[in-house]
Enzyme design. Structure first.
Site, short mmCIF file in Angstrom:
data_model
loop_
_atom_site.label_atom_id
_atom_site.label_comp_id
_atom_site.label_asym_id
_atom_site.label_seq_id
_atom_site.Cartn_x
_atom_site.Cartn_y
_atom_site.Cartn_z
NE ARG A 46 4.46 2.30 3.52
CZ ARG A 46 5.31 2.10 2.53
NH1 ARG A 46 6.13 3.06 2.14
NH2 ARG A 46 5.38 0.95 1.92
N GLY A 47 7.01 0.73 5.86
CA GLY A 47 8.07 0.04 5.13
C GLY A 47 9.11 -0.42 6.13
CG ASP A 237 6.97 -5.62 5.92
OD1 ASP A 237 6.96 -4.60 6.63
OD2 ASP A 237 6.59 -5.61 4.73
#
Length: 346
Positions: A46-47, A237
């Site tokens: 994730r990220g 994001d």
């Protein structure tokens, strides 16, 4: 770095399983694109930058396994691979940036034999990872200039090596300041409901020997009001053309508290996180995740059965709360609409 977030090895994709941290440092091997897509969806990785790298590598795996006699058949199946990747997580624009980049590479090699196109995609996926490491180090160098000696830096979620190919955006800034010899310390919000701050950011900081203090999310304002926080640094994001920034849920609250307490609030992100096609953050799609992430922790129920749950994974911080946006090409302040276009080369 003492760990690798993601890498291409022996025609497989190797990822550290972030759902197992901090208790176990486990590396998973992926040999097909659907498994990579599921790893993204399930937050094994994730990220935003790391998701982009994973998507590129997943597409390279998918291209390798396509059985086709003609270019038309190959490209039709490659489009299906890309569609599977695109459906994993809707908010992180790096995912779509990586998909489009891989499509362009394939299209540019259309006159080559199919194995040649497969090789181009593999090489490009590896290049995406390598570039991310360089980009994050440059973000760190720019951002470190904003961190004063003796600072206490508050960060939210995990925007470190685990969220990128291995150095970090927000934590890259902190890491670069530490490497420059500045005596700093970090306050890490635990970041409910996935506890990325407690499980991942704290793990990275302890591993790197950077002084760290873990706090629950609702403590941030308390420490700000007491003058214990020098500045805040978070990742992103997706950043709209006007500077509005989508980041992990709870970021907006931290930004408002920072503004109230006259504390600088910085966003650190690569150019690939910019979405200049969106005029403001109101157009950013916000992922809603399963209720169980809120009602359960590691398999233990913490809420009564039947209660209604909302679980947005991200919120949008309006640009007016952001003191500066740090990119690999420099720092943008003030007029984000003009500054972001300039720094992105548009």
């Amino acid at each position: 770095m003492s760990f690798r977030t993601i890498e291409w090895r022996d025609d497989s994709v190797i990822m550290i399983d972030q759902t197992r941290l901090p208790g176990e440092e486990v590396y998973n091997t992926y040999t097909d694109f659907k498994a990579v897509a599921e790893a993204i969806r399930g937050m094994v990785i994730r990220g935003a930058p790391a998701i982009g790298v994973a998507a590129a590598m997943g597409i390279a795996l998918g291209a390798r396994d396509i059985i086709a006699d003609t270019h038309e058949s190959f490209f039709r199946q490659l489009e299906n691979v890309c569609d599977v990747m695109a459906r994993t997580r809707p908010t992180a624009v790096n995912l779509f940036w990586a998909i489009e980049r891989m499509k362009r590479v394939a299209e540019a090699g259309r006159d080559k034999p199919l194995d040649g196109i497969r090789q181009l995609l593999k090489e490009e996926a590896i290049r995406v990872e390598e570039e991310d490491l360089t980009i994050c180090r440059n973000i760190g160098k720019w951002g470190a200039t904003l961190i004063p000696e003796g600072a206490t830096v508050l960060t939210h979620c995990n925007a470190g090596g685990l969220a990128t190919a291995g150095y970090g955006t927000a934590l890259g800034v902190i890491r670069a300041a530490h490497e420059a010899g500045k005596k700093i310390q970090v306050f890490a919000d635990e970041t409910r409901p996935w506890l990325q701050g407690a499980r991942l950011t704290a793990w990275e900081l302890v591993k790197e020997g950077i002084p760290a203090t873990l706090i629950s999310d609702n403590m941030a304002g308390f420490f700000m009001s007491r003058g214990e926080i020098t500045c805040c640094v978070v990742g992103a994001d997706r950043i709209a053309a006007n500077g509005d920034t989508a980041n992990k849920i709870g970021t907006y609250s931290v930004a408002v508290l920072a503004k109230e307490n006259n504390i600088p609030f910085y966003v650190a992100a690569p150019i690939s996180t910019l979405d200049l096609s969106l005029c403001d953050g109101g157009k950013i799609p916000i992922e809603e995740r399963p209720a169980e992430e809120v009602t359960c922790i590691r398999g233990v129920d913490i809420a009564p059965a039947g209660v209604r749950v909302r679980n947005p994974a991200f919120d949008v911080t309006p640009a007016r709360y952001i003191s500066a946006i740090i990119t690999e090409n420099g720092i943008v302040r003030g007029d984000y609409r003009a500054g972001l276009r300039r720094i992105a080369g548009n």
